[in-house]
Design an enzyme around this catalytic site. Sequence first.
Site, PDB file in Angstrom:
ATOM      1  N   GLU A  95       6.162  -7.919   3.429  1.00 56.10           N
ATOM      2  CA  GLU A  95       7.096  -8.575   2.495  1.00 56.10           C
ATOM      3  C   GLU A  95       8.248  -9.160   3.301  1.00 56.10           C
ATOM      4  O   GLU A  95       8.774  -8.499   4.209  1.00 56.10           O
ATOM      5  CB  GLU A  95       7.669  -7.549   1.510  1.00 56.10           C
ATOM      6  CG  GLU A  95       6.667  -7.090   0.503  1.00 56.10           C
ATOM      7  CD  GLU A  95       7.264  -6.183  -0.569  1.00 56.10           C
ATOM      8  OE1 GLU A  95       8.501  -6.096  -0.683  1.00 56.10           O
ATOM      9  OE2 GLU A  95       6.475  -5.570  -1.296  1.00 56.10           O
ATOM     10  N   TYR A 234      -5.228  -4.558 -11.212  1.00 58.71           N
ATOM     11  CA  TYR A 234      -5.354  -3.526 -10.171  1.00 58.71           C
ATOM     12  C   TYR A 234      -6.571  -2.645 -10.454  1.00 58.71           C
ATOM     13  O   TYR A 234      -7.350  -2.328  -9.554  1.00 58.71           O
ATOM     14  CB  TYR A 234      -4.071  -2.680 -10.138  1.00 58.71           C
ATOM     15  CG  TYR A 234      -4.198  -1.430  -9.306  1.00 58.71           C
ATOM     16  CD1 TYR A 234      -4.139  -1.488  -7.920  1.00 58.71           C
ATOM     17  CD2 TYR A 234      -4.392  -0.174  -9.915  1.00 58.71           C
ATOM     18  CE1 TYR A 234      -4.258  -0.329  -7.148  1.00 58.71           C
ATOM     19  CE2 TYR A 234      -4.516   0.983  -9.158  1.00 58.71           C
ATOM     20  CZ  TYR A 234      -4.452   0.900  -7.774  1.00 58.71           C
ATOM     21  OH  TYR A 234      -4.586   2.048  -7.011  1.00 58.71           O
ATOM     22  N   SER A 282       2.719   1.331   2.544  1.00 60.70           N
ATOM     23  CA  SER A 282       1.978   1.325   3.811  1.00 60.70           C
ATOM     24  C   SER A 282       1.096   2.559   3.964  1.00 60.70           C
ATOM     25  O   SER A 282      -0.054   2.466   4.398  1.00 60.70           O
ATOM     26  CB  SER A 282       2.937   1.216   4.997  1.00 60.70           C
ATOM     27  OG  SER A 282       3.591  -0.033   4.961  1.00 60.70           O
ATOM     28  N   GLN A 284      -0.384   4.277   1.762  1.00 61.32           N
ATOM     29  CA  GLN A 284      -1.542   4.282   0.854  1.00 61.32           C
ATOM     30  C   GLN A 284      -2.566   3.234   1.275  1.00 61.32           C
ATOM     31  O   GLN A 284      -3.777   3.431   1.180  1.00 61.32           O
ATOM     32  CB  GLN A 284      -1.090   3.999  -0.592  1.00 61.32           C
ATOM     33  CG  GLN A 284      -0.096   5.026  -1.128  1.00 61.32           C
ATOM     34  CD  GLN A 284       1.239   4.382  -1.473  1.00 61.32           C
ATOM     35  OE1 GLN A 284       1.291   3.478  -2.289  1.00 61.32           O
ATOM     36  NE2 GLN A 284       2.328   4.846  -0.858  1.00 61.32           N
ATOM     37  N   ASN A 290      -9.748   3.134  -3.017  1.00 64.30           N
ATOM     38  CA  ASN A 290     -10.160   4.365  -3.705  1.00 64.30           C
ATOM     39  C   ASN A 290      -9.475   4.430  -5.065  1.00 64.30           C
ATOM     40  O   ASN A 290      -8.554   3.657  -5.333  1.00 64.30           O
ATOM     41  CB  ASN A 290      -9.786   5.580  -2.844  1.00 64.30           C
ATOM     42  CG  ASN A 290      -8.289   5.732  -2.716  1.00 64.30           C
ATOM     43  OD1 ASN A 290      -7.632   6.305  -3.573  1.00 64.30           O
ATOM     44  ND2 ASN A 290      -7.697   5.155  -1.659  1.00 64.30           N
ATOM     45  N   LYS A 296      -2.996   8.909 -12.468  1.00 63.72           N
ATOM     46  CA  LYS A 296      -2.046   9.973 -12.106  1.00 63.72           C
ATOM     47  C   LYS A 296      -0.919  10.122 -13.132  1.00 63.72           C
ATOM     48  O   LYS A 296      -0.277  11.154 -13.204  1.00 63.72           O
ATOM     49  CB  LYS A 296      -1.423   9.676 -10.726  1.00 63.72           C
ATOM     50  CG  LYS A 296      -2.306  10.085  -9.558  1.00 63.72           C
ATOM     51  CD  LYS A 296      -1.563  10.009  -8.230  1.00 63.72           C
ATOM     52  CE  LYS A 296      -1.127   8.611  -7.901  1.00 63.72           C
ATOM     53  NZ  LYS A 296      -0.573   8.423  -6.566  1.00 63.72           N
TER      54      LYS A 296
HETATM   55  P1  A3P Z   1       0.619   4.605  -6.716  1.00 68.70           P
HETATM   56  O1  A3P Z   1       2.038   4.566  -6.289  1.00 68.70           O
HETATM   57  O2  A3P Z   1       0.395   4.850  -8.171  1.00 68.70           O
HETATM   58  O3  A3P Z   1      -0.208   5.542  -5.861  1.00 68.70           O
HETATM   59  P2  A3P Z   1       2.269  -2.182  -4.499  1.00 68.70           P
HETATM   60  O4  A3P Z   1       1.781  -2.367  -3.135  1.00 68.70           O
HETATM   61  O5  A3P Z   1       2.160  -3.398  -5.349  1.00 68.70           O
HETATM   62  O6  A3P Z   1       3.643  -1.602  -4.542  1.00 68.70           O
HETATM   63  O7  A3P Z   1       1.297  -1.127  -5.212  1.00 68.70           O
HETATM   64  C1  A3P Z   1       1.249   0.223  -4.815  1.00 68.70           C
HETATM   65  C2  A3P Z   1       0.073   0.940  -5.467  1.00 68.70           C
HETATM   66  O8  A3P Z   1      -1.143   0.438  -4.856  1.00 68.70           O
HETATM   67  C3  A3P Z   1       0.147   2.434  -5.227  1.00 68.70           C
HETATM   68  O9  A3P Z   1       0.003   3.126  -6.467  1.00 68.70           O
HETATM   69  C4  A3P Z   1      -1.012   2.667  -4.283  1.00 68.70           C
HETATM   70  O10 A3P Z   1      -1.640   3.921  -4.426  1.00 68.70           O
HETATM   71  C5  A3P Z   1      -1.976   1.542  -4.587  1.00 68.70           C
HETATM   72  N1  A3P Z   1      -2.829   1.343  -3.409  1.00 68.70           N
HETATM   73  C6  A3P Z   1      -2.444   1.037  -2.144  1.00 68.70           C
HETATM   74  N2  A3P Z   1      -3.473   1.111  -1.305  1.00 68.70           N
HETATM   75  C7  A3P Z   1      -4.552   1.469  -2.028  1.00 68.70           C
HETATM   76  C8  A3P Z   1      -5.905   1.738  -1.724  1.00 68.70           C
HETATM   77  N3  A3P Z   1      -6.347   1.668  -0.460  1.00 68.70           N
HETATM   78  N4  A3P Z   1      -6.742   2.047  -2.737  1.00 68.70           N
HETATM   79  C9  A3P Z   1      -6.287   2.156  -4.000  1.00 68.70           C
HETATM   80  N5  A3P Z   1      -5.010   1.948  -4.353  1.00 68.70           N
HETATM   81  C10 A3P Z   1      -4.137   1.618  -3.380  1.00 68.70           C
END
Ligand code: A3P
Length: 369
Positions: A95, A234, A282, A284, A290, A296
Site C-alpha cells: 500500500e 472475498y 502480511s 496472513q 485457506n 471467525k
Molecule cells: P481476517 O482479519 O478476518 O483474518 P485486507 O488485506 O483487505 O486487509 O484483508 C485481510 C483479510 O484477508 C484477513 O481477514 C486475512 O485473514 C485475509 N487473508 C489474507 N491472506 C489470506 C489467505 N492466504 N487466505 C485466506 N484469507 C487471507
Amino acid sequence: MLMIRGVGSARKAVLVVLCVLTPFVFIFLLVRSGNDPGSCQIFTSRETVVSGKDGKTFTYDRTSPFIFIGGFPRSGTTLVRAMLDAHNDIRCGEETRVVPRILQLAAQWNRSAKESNRLHEAGLTDQIIGDAVASFIMEVVVKHGEPASRLCNKDPFTLKYGVYLLKLFPQAKFIFMIRDGRAVVHSLITRKVTVTGFDLTDYRQCLTKWSNSMKTMLRECEDLGPDRCLKVKYEDLVLHPRSQMETILNYLGLPWTEDVMHHERYINKPGGVSLSKVERSSDQVVKPVNVEALSKWVGVIPADVIQDMDTVAPMLREFGYDPNSNPPNYGAPDPEVATNTVEVQKNSDKWVKTVEDVLHKSKGGNTKN
Ligand code: A3P
C-alpha cells in the site's frame, strides 16, 4: 485534385507538400500552446520511463492500463494483490497510503464551492489540478516498486474516487473487493486495525459505517460500469480461487498462469510478492489461500447488534449476504483450498516460523526485484 490538375507540376508538388504538412504544423502549435502556463486545453500525457534490473525499459503514461484494487480494508485486498503479484506481467506492491490521500485532497478542493472558486480565480483549472494529481499518482505507483508490463495499485479507499481516477487514467481497470461486513468489522476490532471515524469498541457503529462506506464504493463501481470495475467477493475468492482468478485475469486481458494459485511461493522473491513488515495482513498473506478466516466472526458479535443487523448494515443484503443467518452458508471450498486449509491448521508451528522468517527478511522499500 480537380483544381491541382490545371496547374504546373512544380506548383502541384508545393501544394501537395503543403497539404501533407499543414495538419502536423497545426498539431505542433496546439501542443506548444498546451505547454504554456495558463493554457490547459491540450491533454499532454507525460511519459515515465524506467528500466528493470535486466535492463528492459518500461514506458508508462496516463493511458497505460493501470489496475486499481479497492474495497473496504480487511476484505482480502492484500490477498488478491498478492495473487496478482505472483503473475509475471503484474506488479502491485505494498500500500502506498499517499494515493488515497491525494485523491481525498483533490475531492475536498472540488467539493467546497469557495475553495474551488479561489482555485479557478488563481488560474488553477480542474485540468491543471487533474494533471498534477495524475503525475503524483503515476510517480508513486511507477517508482515504489520494480517495473512490470502491468502496474497495479492497492490502497483500499482509492475506489471512493474511482470515477475521478478513470478521468485521470482513461485505460484503468478497477477490482472491487467485497466481504461480509460482519467479518470485516470483526477483523477490524479483534486485530485493532484503526480506520478514521471507526470506534473499535462498538460493533454497531462500525457495521453502520462499513455499510455507508460500501454504499459509496458500490456507487463508484457501478458508475464505472462492468468493463471498468469488477466486483470480487472475498468468500468466492478463497473458496474458489481458480475460477475467480480466471475471471479476474480474463477481465484484465492477461493470460492464465498457475503462479497465481501459489502466491505463497513467491513472497519476497524476485519478480514476486513484496510484503511490508508493517501492513496488517502480511502475516496472513504469507500462507496459501485457506478458509480459516471465513466465519471467525460467528458468535462474537453482541446479540442486540445481530438482532438488528438488517437495519444496522443494510448493504449486507445488497451484496447478497443474509443478515439473519449466523453463520451464513458461504459454500464449500474447492479441494485444493480444503487441502491448503488442513495443511495450514496441521502445521501451525511451521507457519508461525515462516511468518517470522519472511517478515524479518522483508524490506520496506523496493518490491519487485
Ligand atoms: P481476517 O482479519 O478476518 O483474518 P485486507 O488485506 O483487505 O486487509 O484483508 C485481510 C483479510 O484477508 C484477513 O481477514 C486475512 O485473514 C485475509 N487473508 C489474507 N491472506 C489470506 C489467505 N492466504 N487466505 C485466506 N484469507 C487471507
